[in-house]
Motif scaffolding. Structure first.
Motif, PDB file in Angstrom:
ATOM      1  N   ILE A 161     -75.584 -12.679 -43.214  1.00 60.40           N
ATOM      2  CA  ILE A 161     -75.113 -13.910 -43.842  1.00 60.40           C
ATOM      3  C   ILE A 161     -74.015 -13.564 -44.840  1.00 60.40           C
ATOM      4  CG2 ILE A 161     -77.291 -15.171 -43.546  1.00 60.40           C
ATOM      5  CD1 ILE A 161     -76.466 -14.330 -47.025  1.00 60.40           C
ATOM      6  N   LEU A 162     -73.270 -14.600 -45.236  1.00 58.16           N
ATOM      7  CA  LEU A 162     -72.146 -14.426 -46.153  1.00 58.16           C
ATOM      8  C   LEU A 162     -72.421 -15.222 -47.413  1.00 58.16           C
ATOM      9  CD1 LEU A 162     -69.277 -13.129 -46.254  1.00 58.16           C
ATOM     10  CD2 LEU A 162     -68.385 -15.303 -45.394  1.00 58.16           C
ATOM     11  N   ILE A 163     -72.367 -14.557 -48.557  1.00 53.94           N
ATOM     12  CA  ILE A 163     -72.455 -15.252 -49.849  1.00 53.94           C
ATOM     13  C   ILE A 163     -71.027 -15.521 -50.302  1.00 53.94           C
ATOM     14  CG2 ILE A 163     -73.251 -15.143 -52.236  1.00 53.94           C
ATOM     15  CD1 ILE A 163     -75.284 -13.002 -51.313  1.00 53.94           C
ATOM     16  N   LYS A 164     -70.713 -16.762 -50.672  1.00 53.87           N
ATOM     17  CA  LYS A 164     -69.342 -17.131 -51.030  1.00 53.87           C
ATOM     18  C   LYS A 164     -69.303 -17.880 -52.356  1.00 53.87           C
ATOM     19  CE  LYS A 164     -66.667 -18.626 -47.652  1.00 53.87           C
ATOM     20  NZ  LYS A 164     -66.179 -19.427 -46.490  1.00 53.87           N
ATOM     21  N   ALA A 165     -68.264 -17.596 -53.130  1.00 57.99           N
ATOM     22  CA  ALA A 165     -68.038 -18.335 -54.376  1.00 57.99           C
ATOM     23  C   ALA A 165     -67.542 -19.736 -54.046  1.00 57.99           C
ATOM     24  CB  ALA A 165     -67.021 -17.608 -55.246  1.00 57.99           C
ATOM     25  N   ALA A 166     -68.044 -20.732 -54.755  1.00 62.11           N
ATOM     26  CA  ALA A 166     -67.616 -22.120 -54.517  1.00 62.11           C
ATOM     27  C   ALA A 166     -66.174 -22.337 -54.951  1.00 62.11           C
ATOM     28  CB  ALA A 166     -68.533 -23.095 -55.242  1.00 62.11           C
ATOM     29  N   ALA A 167     -65.757 -21.629 -56.012  1.00 60.60           N
ATOM     30  CA  ALA A 167     -64.388 -21.762 -56.518  1.00 60.60           C
ATOM     31  C   ALA A 167     -63.560 -20.565 -56.073  1.00 60.60           C
ATOM     32  CB  ALA A 167     -64.407 -21.836 -58.048  1.00 60.60           C
ATOM     33  N   GLY A 168     -62.229 -20.738 -56.074  1.00 60.37           N
ATOM     34  CA  GLY A 168     -61.329 -19.606 -55.836  1.00 60.37           C
ATOM     35  C   GLY A 168     -61.284 -19.145 -54.398  1.00 60.37           C
ATOM     36  N   GLY A 169     -60.752 -17.938 -54.225  1.00 61.44           N
ATOM     37  CA  GLY A 169     -60.579 -17.378 -52.891  1.00 61.44           C
ATOM     38  C   GLY A 169     -60.137 -15.933 -52.978  1.00 61.44           C
ATOM     39  N   GLY A 170     -59.434 -15.479 -51.940  1.00 56.21           N
ATOM     40  CA  GLY A 170     -58.921 -14.108 -51.933  1.00 56.21           C
ATOM     41  C   GLY A 170     -60.000 -13.064 -51.784  1.00 56.21           C
ATOM     42  N   GLY A 171     -61.193 -13.482 -51.304  1.00 59.11           N
ATOM     43  CA  GLY A 171     -62.262 -12.518 -51.089  1.00 59.11           C
ATOM     44  C   GLY A 171     -63.112 -12.245 -52.318  1.00 59.11           C
ATOM     45  N   LYS A 172     -62.753 -12.816 -53.474  1.00 57.95           N
ATOM     46  CA  LYS A 172     -63.533 -12.579 -54.697  1.00 57.95           C
ATOM     47  C   LYS A 172     -64.817 -13.408 -54.655  1.00 57.95           C
ATOM     48  CE  LYS A 172     -59.604 -11.449 -57.691  1.00 57.95           C
ATOM     49  NZ  LYS A 172     -58.550 -11.593 -56.658  1.00 57.95           N
ATOM     50  N   GLY A 173     -65.918 -12.817 -55.120  1.00 59.25           N
ATOM     51  CA  GLY A 173     -67.193 -13.513 -55.104  1.00 59.25           C
ATOM     52  C   GLY A 173     -67.757 -13.651 -53.706  1.00 59.25           C
ATOM     53  N   MET A 174     -67.346 -12.780 -52.803  1.00 59.94           N
ATOM     54  CA  MET A 174     -67.789 -12.841 -51.415  1.00 59.94           C
ATOM     55  C   MET A 174     -68.560 -11.573 -51.066  1.00 59.94           C
ATOM     56  SD  MET A 174     -65.437 -13.362 -48.003  1.00 59.94           S
ATOM     57  CE  MET A 174     -64.692 -14.865 -48.629  1.00 59.94           C
ATOM     58  N   ARG A 175     -69.726 -11.723 -50.460  1.00 61.06           N
ATOM     59  CA  ARG A 175     -70.555 -10.582 -50.094  1.00 61.06           C
ATOM     60  C   ARG A 175     -71.179 -10.802 -48.717  1.00 61.06           C
ATOM     61  NH1 ARG A 175     -68.516  -8.499 -53.785  1.00 61.06           N
ATOM     62  NH2 ARG A 175     -69.330  -7.167 -55.453  1.00 61.06           N
ATOM     63  N   ILE A 176     -71.090  -9.774 -47.871  1.00 64.65           N
ATOM     64  CA  ILE A 176     -71.777  -9.802 -46.579  1.00 64.65           C
ATOM     65  C   ILE A 176     -73.135  -9.133 -46.763  1.00 64.65           C
ATOM     66  CG2 ILE A 176     -71.735  -9.041 -44.173  1.00 64.65           C
ATOM     67  CD1 ILE A 176     -68.639  -8.890 -44.481  1.00 64.65           C
ATOM     68  N   VAL A 177     -74.194  -9.807 -46.347  1.00 67.77           N
ATOM     69  CA  VAL A 177     -75.549  -9.262 -46.480  1.00 67.77           C
ATOM     70  C   VAL A 177     -76.117  -9.046 -45.075  1.00 67.77           C
ATOM     71  CG1 VAL A 177     -77.806  -9.535 -47.546  1.00 67.77           C
ATOM     72  CG2 VAL A 177     -75.803 -10.610 -48.595  1.00 67.77           C
ATOM     73  N   GLU A 178     -76.439  -7.796 -44.780  1.00 64.80           N
ATOM     74  CA  GLU A 178     -76.897  -7.431 -43.433  1.00 64.80           C
ATOM     75  C   GLU A 178     -78.398  -7.642 -43.246  1.00 64.80           C
ATOM     76  OE1 GLU A 178     -74.971  -6.561 -40.994  1.00 64.80           O
ATOM     77  OE2 GLU A 178     -73.075  -6.078 -41.991  1.00 64.80           O
TER      78      GLU A 178
END
Length: 503
Positions: A161-178
């Motif tokens: 699954i992918l954890i994503k920040a609600a604000a912003g972009g550019g890959g910041k606040g983004m985590r792939i969880v295996e």
């Protein structure tokens, strides 16, 4: 002044570099005066020299100049500009700035503050899109407040699954969880990074699409309720979750999928009564199923490829919309003509993890010829400043077919002469000549799958060896010509004949 009779005779361009120049050129063709704003680092920049007027708005750091809305609005008042074009980046998607512009009695060439605010947050954007049943990646539709509940939902969705920040972009606040055991740790890291980067720690989860393609649809909406789409752009060649190569149209969309995605993009825009140019972004999976990602409420860096295949000038369309004009075309009037490819020429070193490179453009010569367009803001002898995005130029090629557009891009890259700094030109050529790209069988993992410094070094060494061999052969050939020419000269030269007569 009503929306139907807005008179724009002077535009302040609240940006710098190539996009500022690009906007000013379209304005000039419309007989509209332009005002440049610049930081102390950009005093001699090309956009400053090109504009009809220019005002310094502060020191080099963008948070003391290009990001200070009050200074930009004050510059409008000083120069009498009625409208502001924010370009992309800086304040282009800042709802607070958009509201301040309207409160000052000025026109923002862009959407309403309300549309910016809704689409500027991925969760509120999803909520708006759901009104029109736009396809969504399975996940949570609200910000995560309870990690235990979120973990249960993640198990339901299925890992990775992918954890994503609600604000912003550019890959910041983004985590792939295996796997589930890593969920809580990655959640805390994502929240921390989102808080640090955007001042907003809200995150949500989605199913991670393992082989995604990044497809976006350009939309235009006027103040009379008309909204159209201008087809798609393929933006899957990325590094650090940021685009480097874009093209239009995509090599994989069928006419049926294109029509469905276009309709969804228009519906997303309609969900916020969108006005101006915007881009609706989608993820396309390996089965060619698409899901809504987000909406960018501004002109995109890669807008030239859309201009090339439609024949439209998107900046002119933005200005016409801001003046209150009705779109001069309907959806059925639009069609795709040919193919266009864009390479972002960054001052970055592909051999060193694409780290930015600064220095002086000792040599700077752009490619020319049929089907080649260069949008840039530099010239030979200028320095690449450390304070801003390291993009030097956008290199765009156009052809009747995708094959022709790619071949022109390779030729244009070879003709583009830049020394003094490292650039992404060599990486662009690597992409253009790679089988995965030429076949259209690639996704957003292209760089991690196929590119490494050694492969580029091998290409560079091979080219250097071929150049050396060619040089030796040419030198030998030239020496032969010199000997022959000397012999012939000694036999037939008038100077030789006359010299004999004098002896």
């Amino acid at each position: 002044m009503s929306k139907l009779d807005l008179n724009i005779t002077k535009i302040l361009v609240a940006n710098r570099g190539e996009i500022a120049l690009r906007i000013m050129r379209s304005a000039k063709e419309m007989d509209i005066k332009t005002v440049a704003v610049f930081s102390e680092a950009d005093r001699n920049a090309l956009h400053v020299r090109y504009a009809d007027e220019a005002i310094c708005i502060g020191p080099a750091p963008s948070n003391q100049s290009y990001l200070v809305g009050e200074k930009i609005i004050a510059a409008c008042k000083t120069t009498g500009a009625q409208a502001i074009h924010p370009g992309y980046g800086f304040l282009s998607e800042n709802a607070g700035f958009a509201k301040a512009v309207a409160d000052a009695g000025l026109i923002l060439i862009g959407p309403t503050p309300q549309a910016m605010e809704i689409m500027g947050n991925k969760l509120s954007a999803k909520a708006a899109a759901l009104k029109y049943n736009i396809p969504m990646v399975p996940g949570t539709e609200e910000a995560i407040t309870d990690i235990s509940e979120a973990k249960l939902r993640a198990v339901e969705v299925g890992f990775p699954i992918l954890i994503k920040a609600a604000a912003g972009g550019g890959g910041k606040g983004m985590r792939i969880v295996e796997k589930v055991d890593d969920f809580e740790e990655q959640m805390h890291l994502a929240v921390s990074e989102a808080t640090s980067a955007f001042g907003d720690g809200a995150v949500f989860i989605e199913r991670y699409v393992t082989s995604p393609r990044h497809i976006e649809i350009q939309v235009l909406g006027d103040t009379h309720g008309n909204i159209v789409h201008l087809f798609e752009r393929e933006c899957s060649i990325q590094r650090r979750h940021q685009k480097v190569v874009e093209e239009a149209p995509s090599a994989v969309l069928t006419p049926e999928i294109r029509e469905k995605m276009g309709k969804c993009a228009v519906d997303v825009a309609r969900s916020v009564n969108y006005v101006g140019a915007g881009t609706v972004e989608f993820i396309l999976d390996e089965n060619l199923d698409f899901f809504f990602l987000e909406m960018n409420t501004r002109l995109q860096v890669e807008h030239p490829v859309t201009e090339m295949i439609t024949g439209l000038d998107l900046v002119k369309e933005q200005i016409k919309i801001a003046k209150g004009e009705v779109l001069s075309f309907k959806q059925e009037d639009l069609k795709i003509n040919g193919h266009a490819v864009e390479l972002r020429v960054y001052a970055e070193d592909p051999l060193n993890a694409f780290l930015p490179d600064i220095g002086t453009l000792q040599t700077y010569s752009t490619p020319k010829g049929n089907g080649v367009r260069v949008d840039d803001g530099f010239e030979e002898g200028m320095e690449i400043p450390i304070y801003y995005d390291p993009m030097i130029a956008k290199l765009i090629t156009y052809g009747a077919t995708r094959t022709e557009a790619i071949a022109r891009m390779v030729r244009a890259i070879d003709e583009y002469d830049i020394t003094g700094i490292q650039t992404t030109l060599s990486f662009g050529k690597f992409v253009m000549q790679h089988e995965a790209f030429t076949s259209g069988k690639f996704d957003t993992h292209f760089v991690s799958k196929y590119f490494n410094a050694d492969s580029l070094k091998e290409d560079d060494e091979r080219e250097a060896l071929l150049a050396a061999i060619t040089g030796v052969l040419l030198l030998q050939k030239d020496k032969g010509k010199i000997v022959t020419a000397t012999q012939n000269t000694a036999q037939t030269s008038n100077w030789t004949k006359n010299r004999k007569n004098y002896n």
